[in-house]
Design a protein around this motif. Structure first.
Motif, PDB file in Angstrom:
ATOM      1  N   UNK A 115      71.017  82.284  54.708  1.00  0.00           N
ATOM      2  CA  UNK A 115      71.604  80.947  54.655  1.00  0.00           C
ATOM      3  C   UNK A 115      70.630  79.972  55.326  1.00  0.00           C
ATOM      4  N   UNK A 116      70.308  78.882  54.648  1.00  0.00           N
ATOM      5  CA  UNK A 116      69.433  77.854  55.202  1.00  0.00           C
ATOM      6  C   UNK A 116      70.199  76.539  55.293  1.00  0.00           C
ATOM      7  N   UNK A 117      70.127  75.913  56.447  1.00  0.00           N
ATOM      8  CA  UNK A 117      70.784  74.621  56.663  1.00  0.00           C
ATOM      9  C   UNK A 117      69.717  73.536  56.765  1.00  0.00           C
ATOM     10  N   UNK A 118      69.851  72.520  55.918  1.00  0.00           N
ATOM     11  CA  UNK A 118      68.828  71.475  55.811  1.00  0.00           C
ATOM     12  C   UNK A 118      69.482  70.113  55.942  1.00  0.00           C
ATOM     13  N   UNK A 123      68.890  57.996  51.755  1.00  0.00           N
ATOM     14  CA  UNK A 123      69.267  58.329  50.381  1.00  0.00           C
ATOM     15  C   UNK A 123      68.497  59.506  49.787  1.00  0.00           C
ATOM     16  N   UNK A 124      67.627  60.154  50.581  1.00  0.00           N
ATOM     17  CA  UNK A 124      66.829  61.236  50.027  1.00  0.00           C
ATOM     18  C   UNK A 124      67.665  62.458  49.659  1.00  0.00           C
ATOM     19  N   UNK A 125      68.897  62.542  50.183  1.00  0.00           N
ATOM     20  CA  UNK A 125      69.765  63.642  49.774  1.00  0.00           C
ATOM     21  C   UNK A 125      70.060  63.556  48.279  1.00  0.00           C
ATOM     22  N   UNK A 126      70.348  62.351  47.804  1.00  0.00           N
ATOM     23  CA  UNK A 126      70.624  62.148  46.376  1.00  0.00           C
ATOM     24  C   UNK A 126      69.370  62.436  45.544  1.00  0.00           C
ATOM     25  N   UNK A 147      73.263  71.813  52.621  1.00  0.00           N
ATOM     26  CA  UNK A 147      72.566  70.530  52.675  1.00  0.00           C
ATOM     27  C   UNK A 147      73.470  69.495  53.325  1.00  0.00           C
ATOM     28  N   UNK A 148      72.947  68.814  54.330  1.00  0.00           N
ATOM     29  CA  UNK A 148      73.734  67.879  55.124  1.00  0.00           C
ATOM     30  C   UNK A 148      73.032  66.536  55.126  1.00  0.00           C
ATOM     31  N   UNK A 149      73.731  65.486  54.662  1.00  0.00           N
ATOM     32  CA  UNK A 149      73.109  64.156  54.601  1.00  0.00           C
ATOM     33  C   UNK A 149      73.250  63.387  55.902  1.00  0.00           C
ATOM     34  N   UNK A 150      73.980  63.947  56.865  1.00  0.00           N
ATOM     35  CA  UNK A 150      74.167  63.235  58.125  1.00  0.00           C
ATOM     36  C   UNK A 150      72.896  63.279  58.956  1.00  0.00           C
ATOM     37  N   UNK A 151      72.633  62.188  59.658  1.00  0.00           N
ATOM     38  CA  UNK A 151      71.460  62.129  60.518  1.00  0.00           C
ATOM     39  C   UNK A 151      71.861  61.775  61.927  1.00  0.00           C
ATOM     40  N   UNK A 152      71.098  60.855  62.537  1.00  0.00           N
ATOM     41  CA  UNK A 152      71.438  60.391  63.874  1.00  0.00           C
ATOM     42  C   UNK A 152      70.702  61.141  64.965  1.00  0.00           C
ATOM     43  N   UNK A 153      71.003  60.780  66.196  1.00  0.00           N
ATOM     44  CA  UNK A 153      70.286  61.328  67.345  1.00  0.00           C
ATOM     45  C   UNK A 153      70.607  62.789  67.602  1.00  0.00           C
ATOM     46  N   UNK A 160      67.157  72.339  67.865  1.00  0.00           N
ATOM     47  CA  UNK A 160      66.900  73.201  69.020  1.00  0.00           C
ATOM     48  C   UNK A 160      67.905  74.342  69.059  1.00  0.00           C
ATOM     49  N   UNK A 161      69.177  74.019  68.820  1.00  0.00           N
ATOM     50  CA  UNK A 161      70.229  75.026  68.842  1.00  0.00           C
ATOM     51  C   UNK A 161      70.211  75.918  67.600  1.00  0.00           C
ATOM     52  N   UNK A 162      69.308  75.593  66.652  1.00  0.00           N
ATOM     53  CA  UNK A 162      69.172  76.319  65.402  1.00  0.00           C
ATOM     54  C   UNK A 162      70.450  76.287  64.577  1.00  0.00           C
ATOM     55  N   UNK A 163      71.202  75.196  64.711  1.00  0.00           N
ATOM     56  CA  UNK A 163      72.338  74.949  63.838  1.00  0.00           C
ATOM     57  C   UNK A 163      71.843  74.469  62.478  1.00  0.00           C
ATOM     58  N   UNK A 164      70.663  73.865  62.456  1.00  0.00           N
ATOM     59  CA  UNK A 164      69.995  73.515  61.209  1.00  0.00           C
ATOM     60  C   UNK A 164      68.575  74.072  61.257  1.00  0.00           C
ATOM     61  N   UNK A 165      68.010  74.331  60.094  1.00  0.00           N
ATOM     62  CA  UNK A 165      66.683  74.934  60.010  1.00  0.00           C
ATOM     63  C   UNK A 165      65.582  73.902  59.783  1.00  0.00           C
ATOM     64  N   UNK A 166      65.904  72.850  59.031  1.00  0.00           N
ATOM     65  CA  UNK A 166      64.892  71.849  58.685  1.00  0.00           C
ATOM     66  C   UNK A 166      65.508  70.453  58.674  1.00  0.00           C
ATOM     67  N   UNK A 167      64.637  69.475  58.867  1.00  0.00           N
ATOM     68  CA  UNK A 167      65.007  68.075  58.675  1.00  0.00           C
ATOM     69  C   UNK A 167      64.013  67.456  57.709  1.00  0.00           C
TER      70      UNK A 167
END
Length: 322
Positions: A115-118, A123-126, A147-153, A160-167
């Motif tokens: 499973x990969x979380x990105x 608008x790059x998600x679209x 795939x997650x379109x949410x961003x922010x701080x 760091x927590x490895x909840x997501x793999x890439x941005x």
């Protein structure tokens, strides 16, 4: 499989004043990582292919080892203590480093169920999500993409927590803990309505005109504020409208005298019925760069290397076609 010794036995066999790896069951760290991620004993047991009592016993031994409750009951699940949260990242990174070096850990996309979380900021998600999904389904049918379109701080902490793999986004992470590599760049344009009374028929706009006109810009709470900051960081403009997405900015600009600055592809993506007019951005920075970022602890992970290659290839192809 973990041994079935009790927390009492464990406490007797380990001298806390002289604890070494020889006296530590490292399998407990695997259990800790699973429970930390699921925050539910039953689900962690299922993921580990262990019985629930065995996982509960392991957690009891972990509590003795770290001299902390680690997990407190909360509703139907459990909630990690501050100490557990502090341990989570180093334990997960250490386990990943070990897994990377184990024999037989080569990655086969055709059979993997990884499973990969990105995180792909709008608008790059679209722009990229459809092709990423199709490419993965074709080359790695059992691999799952989140795939997650949410961003922010919070993105940096989630990485760091490895909840997501890439941005994938416009922010360059200038930190030794992260790796950021440029994967594409976009031309910036100034958008206005085709019937704009001063600029609708102009082929270009001067910096003086840009600063004089009213703008539609991104709200401070937007998930793509990095783009807004890059464009306007050295410009003093008046914003009459602040929207959550670039689509909102374009829709408002098309029906008013406001201007907005966006990557050119965003303008082309919207239907021609909006009657938009685009002019080259007059600032020194006419291009905006986008980056693929991951945590350095994943640098040598075979699966991550494969997925990084896929992300860079797909994004490059989409940009080239656009």
């Amino acid at each position: 499989m973990l041994a079935s010794s009790s927390a009492h036995d464990w406490q007797q066999t380990v001298d806390p004043k002289n604890a070494t790896l020889r006296g530590v069951d490292l399998n407990l760290l695997i259990v800790f990582d699973a429970v930390m991620q699921e925050q539910n004993i039953t689900r962690a047991a299922k993921n580990l292919n262990m019985s629930q009592p065995a996982v509960s016993n392991a957690v009891a031994r972990l509590k003795v080892m770290f001299k902390d409750d680690l997990f407190m009951r909360k509703g139907r699940g459990i909630s990690p203590t501050l100490r557990a949260r502090q341990l989570s990242t180093p334990v997960r990174q250490a386990l990943q480093l070990v897994r990377n070096e184990l024999p037989g850990t080569s990655f086969d996309p055709a059979t993997s169920s990884r499973i990969f979380s990105i995180a792909i900021g709008t608008p790059n998600d679209v722009r990229f999500a459809p092709e990423l999904i199709k490419n993965t389904a074709k080359k790695a049918p059992s691999v799952k993409l989140n795939l997650d379109s949410l961003g922010g701080t919070s993105l940096q902490e989630r990485l760091i927590q490895q909840e997501i793999d890439y941005i994938i986004g416009y922010t360059y992470f200038d930190n030794a803990d992260f790796v950021s590599t440029e994967i594409f760049s976009d031309e910036l344009v100034v958008i206005c309505a085709k019937d704009h009374p001063r600029l609708g028929q102009s082929s270009k706009i001067s910096m003086e005109q840009l600063l004089h006109e009213q703008h539609a810009s991104l709200s401070p709470t937007s998930d793509v504020m990095d783009l807004n900051h890059i464009v306007y960081k050295d410009l003093q403009v008046q914003s009459s409208y602040r929207g959550a997405t670039l689509g909102n900015l374009i829709a408002v600009a098309a029906q008013s005298e406001l201007l907005c600055v966006v990557p050119r592809w965003v303008k082309e993506f919207f239907p021609t019925s909006l009657e938009l007019h685009a002019m080259p951005f007059p600032g020194e920075q006419t291009q905006i760069r986008a980056y693929l970022t991951w945590h350095e602890s994943r640098q040598n992970d075979a699966a991550h290397i494969w997925m990084r290659d896929q992300l860079m290839a797909v994004c490059g192809e989409v940009v080239a076609k656009g």
